[in-house]
Design a protein around this motif. Sequence first.
Motif, PDB file in Angstrom:
ATOM      1  N   ASP A 129       2.995   5.811  -5.819  1.00  0.00           N
ATOM      2  CA  ASP A 129       2.774   5.831  -7.266  1.00  0.00           C
ATOM      3  C   ASP A 129       1.582   6.727  -7.620  1.00  0.00           C
ATOM      4  O   ASP A 129       1.627   7.483  -8.600  1.00  0.00           O
ATOM      5  CB  ASP A 129       2.521   4.416  -7.783  1.00  0.00           C
ATOM      6  N   ALA A 130       0.515   6.639  -6.811  1.00  0.00           N
ATOM      7  CA  ALA A 130      -0.681   7.443  -7.087  1.00  0.00           C
ATOM      8  C   ALA A 130      -0.371   8.930  -6.960  1.00  0.00           C
ATOM      9  O   ALA A 130      -0.771   9.746  -7.817  1.00  0.00           O
ATOM     10  CB  ALA A 130      -1.804   7.048  -6.127  1.00  0.00           C
ATOM     11  N   ASP A 152       3.764   1.599  -1.409  1.00  0.00           N
ATOM     12  CA  ASP A 152       4.251   1.776  -2.778  1.00  0.00           C
ATOM     13  C   ASP A 152       3.148   2.278  -3.710  1.00  0.00           C
ATOM     14  O   ASP A 152       3.380   3.162  -4.542  1.00  0.00           O
ATOM     15  CB  ASP A 152       4.810   0.454  -3.312  1.00  0.00           C
ATOM     16  N   ARG A 153       1.961   1.734  -3.568  1.00  0.00           N
ATOM     17  CA  ARG A 153       0.850   2.155  -4.427  1.00  0.00           C
ATOM     18  C   ARG A 153       0.451   3.596  -4.136  1.00  0.00           C
ATOM     19  O   ARG A 153       0.093   4.351  -5.058  1.00  0.00           O
ATOM     20  CB  ARG A 153      -0.333   1.213  -4.221  1.00  0.00           C
ATOM     21  N   LEU A 169      -7.963   3.532  -2.151  1.00  0.00           N
ATOM     22  CA  LEU A 169      -6.916   2.840  -1.394  1.00  0.00           C
ATOM     23  C   LEU A 169      -7.226   2.821   0.101  1.00  0.00           C
ATOM     24  O   LEU A 169      -7.040   1.792   0.763  1.00  0.00           O
ATOM     25  CB  LEU A 169      -5.571   3.525  -1.653  1.00  0.00           C
ATOM     26  N   TYR A 173       0.832  -1.199   0.000  1.00  0.00           N
ATOM     27  CA  TYR A 173       0.000   0.000   0.000  1.00  0.00           C
ATOM     28  C   TYR A 173       0.873   1.258   0.000  1.00  0.00           C
ATOM     29  O   TYR A 173       0.533   2.255  -0.640  1.00  0.00           O
ATOM     30  CB  TYR A 173      -0.911   0.013   1.224  1.00  0.00           C
TER      31      TYR A 173
END
Length: 337
Positions: free
Chosen positions: A282-283, A278-279, A306, A276
Amino acid sequence: MDANSKTDEHASLSWEDRPSTCPDFVVSFRGYEQEAAETLGAAIGETLRAFGRIMDISNLDGVTVGYDYDEALAQLDRGYETNFVLERTNGVAIGVAMTPSVLRGESLKSHIVLAGHIADALVGNDVELRSMTVHTIAHECSHVEITAAWEKCFPGELLRTRFPTLLTAWRSEVTSACWDEYAACRISADLGYDPVPGYTQTFLTIFSGIDKKVGELVGGFDGTNVDQLVGSLFGAVGDLMKFACYLQGALAGTGRKLDDVPDASSALSAHWFSPYFDRLADACNEIFSEFGRWPDKRQFEVISDLVVEIIEDQAVTIWDHEDGSYSVRIHHPRLFL
């Protein structure tokens, strides 16, 4: 795209030669003698004019400096009727500066509020404290630019939109906090002093307590006040995501990666929050790459989706109904066994 070039139309000039976007503004002081106020006011003006050469702060409404920071926040004229009282962050991180949105007629602007003991360092002899204050002011100037960019793309929303449901409000609050702090930390990352060590420490403190915090919220639910449970879960997970964004923004703004912060990298290794983290990075990076040119909110919805995904993975499943209501099912993942 670096933070200093994203809105700069004078990239061929050195930053000292660029025209400042800083508007005429007033610095208001609470609890200051006149001579001290004049000296500090001049220093604040000089600092803001300098930052106006590397970011767009044309929507600055003004600056308030007060030794009683809480009172300064509470008494700020926000330009509209509201029962909501501005309050400093008061937990693992203690707030010393804020840049709330205000309405001046039909125009949305941003007003910087600084705690007096922080602002005073700008004219003090302690070099380290002065660099921290410079960074704090840069961070708040970044918020001026971020708010203006949002208003340009989505006019008439901030301070003027009612959320249709509680879930929509909670999702929006987390998304706004995460994006705003990521962007502000990225824009101001290399101005003043290095904020990464402090952001790392704060993130790790929140991170180390998240399992216990969520477990206590779920374990303490008495089956009656669902809104209190779900709202508290959004608050706890939202804080974790927000302080992750502080660190992620500062790392991106200084060209570093998570591996350059061994303590955080080691703590996240093999933990359920790692993917999460990392995501989320990225977002935010994707949103930042289109700074001020967002055609819609789809990129921002990645963050709001998320936070719901994390809550559903770790605590409760949420069903959002067409009539605006919702229902939940509490489950017990391995985290709470």
